[in-house]
Design an enzyme around this catalytic site. Structure first.
Site, PDB file in Angstrom:
ATOM      1  N   HIS A 181      40.164 -23.312 -11.949  1.00  0.00           N
ATOM      2  CA  HIS A 181      39.221 -23.159 -13.059  1.00  0.00           C
ATOM      3  C   HIS A 181      39.888 -23.495 -14.381  1.00  0.00           C
ATOM      4  O   HIS A 181      41.114 -23.484 -14.501  1.00  0.00           O
ATOM      5  CB  HIS A 181      38.713 -21.721 -13.103  1.00  0.00           C
ATOM      6  N   HIS A 224      43.141 -26.112 -19.644  1.00  0.00           N
ATOM      7  CA  HIS A 224      44.007 -26.578 -18.548  1.00  0.00           C
ATOM      8  C   HIS A 224      43.553 -26.020 -17.206  1.00  0.00           C
ATOM      9  O   HIS A 224      42.790 -25.052 -17.149  1.00  0.00           O
ATOM     10  CB  HIS A 224      45.451 -26.137 -18.808  1.00  0.00           C
TER      11      HIS A 224
END
Lengths: 171, 171
Positions: free
Chosen positions: B34, B115
């Site tokens: 995620h 990220h």
């Protein structure tokens, strides 16, 4: 891609169920405790978009409902699965039926027995030991269900939520 | 209860990221790959309902956007975290900012560096070994993000999706 449809109950109930799954369910790390509404099935990107519109309209036409849990059951001898039985409210039966109709028409691998798995893939001996122990759990739990989720499976076997459907016309 | 907000990218990208996480990320079994939009925070049942209305309106006002991934990075020496860097599209920055405003105003523990984690909690030695190896991955990936999810954490540390928010006014 492989999709499935499930209800995740409240955090409290999930925590309680996980305390058993941790020991008895090899799928413990792959998905949170859930009530399966539709067994895993294959769909393409195009099919899933049509199915999502259909599922949205199904969800809107079923009001939030209560589930009652007060019994441990087992699918033995068909499967060595031990579970918390969920009472068959009309709404959950109707939801399940509609999730096997229209663009979601698929063969049903089992009769619908709404449940939360506590343990599975147990040997016959483990199964009867664990079942005997778990049948003594004193559980009496009621809660309101107001949503369910469409998920897809990753290559490692775990499941990611794709979409949340809220029940009823409210909100 | 502890809540968090994240983007789950496509199955393809998740599978790719998991092939590294499996070895290098001890949170591998707790949550799917995620992009964190909002770090874990505490909220009551009442607070979360207000927050959900707010998040819905935020989502409606940001259109679906593309993310581009072409670089492996690290938070060393602050944290031994190795990640796929996600380009800072205006939409993702705006989304993040608004998820730290209004009823969601919280201290930000870090600057926002979108990220996908590949590895974390590595020793200094592991970190430099793994980073050297992963920097050689040839990755160039672009995809469209049209949704994000509100999650809550169970007692075992894993995360369950509570609600899906679709970006934009369409649908």
């Amino acid at each position: 891609m492989k999709y499935g449809i499930a209800i995740f109950p409240s955090k409290n109930l999930q925590d309680k169920v996980n305390s058993y799954r941790k020991r008895y369910d090899p799928h413990y790390a792959l998905i949170a405790p859930h009530i399966t509404l539709k067994e895993p099935y294959e769909a393409t990107e195009e099919e899933i978009q049509e199915q999502i519109s259909y599922i949205s309209s199904v969800a809107k036409n079923i009001d939030p409902f209560s589930i009652l849990i007060n019994k441990v059951g087992s699918f033995h001898p068909v499967n060595n699965v031990i579970f918390l039985k969920v009472n068959e409210a009309d709404e959950i039966k109707s939801l399940h039926e509609q999730l096997y109709s229209g663009p979601l028409e698929h063969q049903q691998p089992y009769n619908f027995v709404p449940h939360l798995t506590l343990g599975q893939k147990l040997s016959d001996e483990e199964h009867s030991d664990v079942l005997e122990r778990l049948r003594m759990i004193d559980i009496e739990h009621e809660e309101r269900i107001d949503r369910f989720q469409l998920l897809y499976q990753l290559d490692n076997g775990s499941w990611t939520v794709y979409e949340t459907f809220r029940l009823g016309k409210g909100v």
